[in-house]
Design an enzyme around this catalytic site. Structure first.
Site, short mmCIF file in Angstrom:
data_model
loop_
_atom_site.label_atom_id
_atom_site.label_comp_id
_atom_site.label_asym_id
_atom_site.label_seq_id
_atom_site.Cartn_x
_atom_site.Cartn_y
_atom_site.Cartn_z
N GLY A 266 104.28 -37.46 99.68
CA GLY A 266 103.62 -36.21 99.29
C GLY A 266 102.71 -36.31 98.09
O GLY A 266 102.36 -35.31 97.48
N GLY B 4 99.64 -37.56 98.19
CA GLY B 4 98.22 -37.43 98.57
C GLY B 4 97.62 -38.70 99.16
O GLY B 4 96.40 -38.85 99.15
N LYS B 5 98.46 -39.58 99.71
CA LYS B 5 97.91 -40.83 100.26
C LYS B 5 97.05 -40.56 101.49
O LYS B 5 95.96 -41.12 101.63
CB LYS B 5 99.06 -41.81 100.60
CG LYS B 5 99.86 -42.21 99.37
CD LYS B 5 100.93 -43.21 99.67
CE LYS B 5 102.10 -42.65 100.44
NZ LYS B 5 102.84 -41.60 99.71
N GLU C 182 127.73 -23.39 84.11
CA GLU C 182 126.29 -23.45 83.85
C GLU C 182 125.99 -23.26 82.37
O GLU C 182 125.11 -23.90 81.81
CB GLU C 182 125.53 -22.41 84.68
CG GLU C 182 125.64 -22.58 86.19
CD GLU C 182 125.29 -23.98 86.67
OE1 GLU C 182 124.45 -24.63 86.03
OE2 GLU C 182 125.88 -24.43 87.67
N HIS D 183 126.37 -26.49 80.54
CA HIS D 183 125.15 -27.33 80.62
C HIS D 183 124.10 -26.80 79.64
O HIS D 183 123.48 -27.54 78.90
CB HIS D 183 124.52 -27.24 82.01
CG HIS D 183 125.27 -27.94 83.09
ND1 HIS D 183 125.69 -29.24 83.00
CD2 HIS D 183 125.65 -27.53 84.34
CE1 HIS D 183 126.30 -29.59 84.12
NE2 HIS D 183 126.29 -28.57 84.95
N ASP E 278 127.10 -33.45 89.21
CA ASP E 278 126.86 -33.81 87.80
C ASP E 278 127.36 -35.22 87.53
O ASP E 278 126.71 -35.99 86.82
CB ASP E 278 127.62 -32.86 86.86
CG ASP E 278 127.21 -31.42 87.05
OD1 ASP E 278 126.06 -31.20 87.48
OD2 ASP E 278 128.03 -30.52 86.77
P1 ATP Z 1 103.67 -39.14 102.95
O1 ATP Z 1 103.95 -40.39 102.18
O2 ATP Z 1 104.90 -38.28 103.07
O3 ATP Z 1 102.91 -39.32 104.22
P2 ATP Z 1 101.28 -38.48 101.50
O4 ATP Z 1 101.32 -39.17 100.19
O5 ATP Z 1 100.43 -39.06 102.57
O6 ATP Z 1 102.76 -38.22 102.00
P3 ATP Z 1 99.71 -36.16 101.90
O7 ATP Z 1 100.05 -36.03 103.35
O8 ATP Z 1 98.41 -36.71 101.54
O9 ATP Z 1 100.84 -36.99 101.19
O10 ATP Z 1 99.89 -34.75 101.18
C1 ATP Z 1 100.63 -33.69 101.76
C2 ATP Z 1 100.10 -32.36 101.26
O11 ATP Z 1 100.41 -32.21 99.87
C3 ATP Z 1 98.62 -32.23 101.35
O12 ATP Z 1 98.21 -31.67 102.57
C4 ATP Z 1 98.26 -31.34 100.17
O13 ATP Z 1 98.40 -29.98 100.52
C5 ATP Z 1 99.33 -31.64 99.16
N1 ATP Z 1 98.91 -32.64 98.17
C6 ATP Z 1 99.51 -33.84 97.94
N2 ATP Z 1 98.90 -34.49 96.94
C7 ATP Z 1 97.88 -33.72 96.53
C8 ATP Z 1 96.87 -33.85 95.53
N3 ATP Z 1 96.81 -34.93 94.74
N4 ATP Z 1 95.97 -32.85 95.40
C9 ATP Z 1 96.01 -31.76 96.18
N5 ATP Z 1 96.95 -31.58 97.14
C10 ATP Z 1 97.87 -32.52 97.32
#
Ligand code: ATP
Length: 503
Positions: free
Chosen positions: A116, A118-119, A340, A343, A414
């Site tokens: 997640g 952004g790759k 809680e 903590h 924990d």
């Molecule tokens: P995976 O490894 O799970 O395939 P990934 O690294 O390829 O994940 P993406 O599929 O590129 O991740 O990102 C998923 C969603 O998260 C995007 O559609 C976007 O909405 C949001 N997102 C992730 N990174 C960014 C970023 N740097 N800027 C803006 N949006 C982002």
């Protein structure tokens, strides 16, 4: 001959059938077998590589809902990764210059980093940046129980990329393979023949890419387990550019939040800066989800704008899961509240100003939670820092012991956290064991060190909480009544009770 092999085979089948019928053979069973065989072949092929259209084309039709194209401006944070990627892509754009200098063409770029971050977005932006067609597939799509199908899908993927680039009159194509570790894991021989064949096919296709080829091909792949990849994939001439796509820092989070807030109406009190502060460790995908959930909370309450409170709720939801309707008894709620507060009081004493909320509402698996607000992103931790975090984790169970004389099962998570942090200390040479390799330390030695650290920190935690025993009572009443206690109110109670009792 091979080019027309398929057509000749298809043409020969009816001829053979007519001949068999002519000489009196019953062809009905053969016809049935052909129909069943043909349908199976068709199903296997169509589950494989099909492409979408435009810059957002992808391996499966179901994945073509992404926007038509993506630019680097649509990606928040990741300044370093974007810079490195653009530099590598210039190799593709300035192919003639690099040929003059005799530079070997860049064939593969590997993006590594947590899920997640952004790759996939980067790969799409790369296609736009280089005016290439974008064809993608996920590693898991190549995995089939039938040997050879994965390899033929790899062939199709490359064939398709070339065909689309020609059809759309583009100079190049980017083939993106997500989760490459599924097919690119280290080859084991014997039992994993299907995976090996798929990987071999990918290597063969990469070796077949030439500088003067038109359209030019660039392979991009993503993984979050680079260490699992076969070394053949990583050697020079294959995926020899590795770009790390990390979790965003505060500035990056702010940028991502701004991107996802663009189409959302924010109320006057909404402060994205605060959200960026409170979301240390969140990925881009989680930040997108925070903004989306905040909008859903506003919608549910019938409001036209998203307020700060909606975003705070959304952070909790993304971090802990949706509120559950689990019914709890008063006794249980009271115990959870003490836990809680344990903590929270330790957290506030060791790191003043860091508690942003104490809540008694069940979310995900937890019956209550404390939201911490780290003052700034921190990546290097000292021994005392880790010890303090262990004390915060132990605060819940110590509070239960203080008020009930015994712990409950609520401290399991924990303790997991505390043990993980002790393991980090051991691995970093921060314990009495000195700088050691954990695999050569005996279990007894490890257990002794573990117990010494945890017993010592439990004692310190108890002393801290005993010195603020009176602070529990007032906060408890509010928590039981209102379910949440904001960080500021909690701090007021804590300092009031200290003044009253030291007076
Ligand atoms: P995976 O490894 O799970 O395939 P990934 O690294 O390829 O994940 P993406 O599929 O590129 O991740 O990102 C998923 C969603 O998260 C995007 O559609 C976007 O909405 C949001 N997102 C992730 N990174 C960014 C970023 N740097 N800027 C803006 N949006 C982002």
């Amino acid at each position: 001959m091979s080019k027309y092999g398929k057509e000749m085979t298809i043409g020969a089948i009816p001829v053979v059938l007519v001949f068999l019928f002519y000489i009196g053979v019953n062809i009905i069973p053969i016809l049935l077998m052909l129909i069943i065989g043909g349908s199976m072949f068709y199903m296997i092929r169509t589950r494989g590589i099909t492409t979408g259209s435009g810059g957002g084309g992808s391996a499966r039709k179901a994945r073509t809902r992404q926007p038509a194209y993506m630019t680097f401006d649509d990606i928040g944070g990741q300044d370093h990764a974007k810079g490195e990627l653009k530099e590598s892509l210039d190799f593709l754009i300035r192919a003639d210059d690099i040929k003059q200098l005799g530079i070997r063409p860049l064939k593969g770029i590997l993006l590594t980093g947590p899920p997640g971050t952004g790759k996939t977005l980067m790969a799409k932006a790369a296609a736009h940046y280089t005016n290439s067609v974008f064809v993608s597939a996920s590693g898991s799509e190549f995995v089939e129980m039938y040997v050879g199908v994965g390899a033929s899908r790899v062939r199709d993927l490359f064939k398709d990329a070339r065909a689309r680039a020609q059809k759309e009159n583009k100079p190049s194509a980017i083939v993106f393979i997500d989760e490459i570790d599924v097919i690119g894991g280290q080859r084991q021989g014997g039992q994993h023949r299907e995976y090996d064949q798929t990987l071999n096919q990918l290597l063969t296709e990469m070796d077949g890419i030439h500088t003067d080829e038109e359209p030019r091909l660039l392979i991009m792949a993503a993984t979050n387990r680079k260490e699992m990849l076969d070394s053949a994939l990583l050697r020079p001439g294959r995926f020899d550019r590795h770009i790390q796509v990390d979790l965003p820092d505060k500035k990056g989070r702010m940028h991502i939040l701004n991107i996802h807030a663009k189409n959302k109406p924010l109320a006057a009190d909404a402060q994205l800066e605060q959200v960026a502060e409170q979301t240390f460790g969140f990925s881009g995908a989680q930040l997108e989800s925070v903004m989306n959930e905040a909008a859903i909370y506003a919608f549910r309450e019938g409001e036209a704008n998203i307020r700060q409170a909606h975003m705070a709720q959304a952070i909790d939801k993304v971090m802990m899961g949706e509120r559950s309707d689990r019914e709890t008894t008063l006794e249980e709620r009271e115990r959870v509240a003490y836990h809680e507060l344990g903590h929270a009081i330790v957290a506030e004493l060791v790191k003043p100003g860091t508690v942003s909320q104490v809540a008694l509402s069940p979310r995900g698996q937890a019956l209550g939670y404390v939201r911490h607000n780290p003052p700034q992103d921190q990546y290097l931790h000292t021994k005392r820092y880790i010890e303090e975090r262990i004390m915060i984790a132990l605060g819940g169970s110590v509070a239960e012991e203080m008020f009930y004389g015994e712990r409950s099962t609520g401290s399991r998570g924990d303790f997991d956290q505390a043990l993980q942090m002790v393991a980090t200390m051991v691995d970093s040479g921060l314990t009495g064991l000195g700088i050691v390799d954990r695999s050569i330390v005996t279990k007894q030695e490890l257990m002794k060190e573990n117990a010494a650290i945890l017993d010592g920190l439990t004692r310190q935690t108890r002393e801290l909480l005993e010195s603020r025993r009176h602070a529990f009572t007032e906060s408890l009443a509010i928590l039981l009544q209102e379910e949440t206690l904001s960080g500021d109110r909690f701090r007021d109670i804590l300092s009031d009770s200290l003044e009253r009792h030291s007076a």
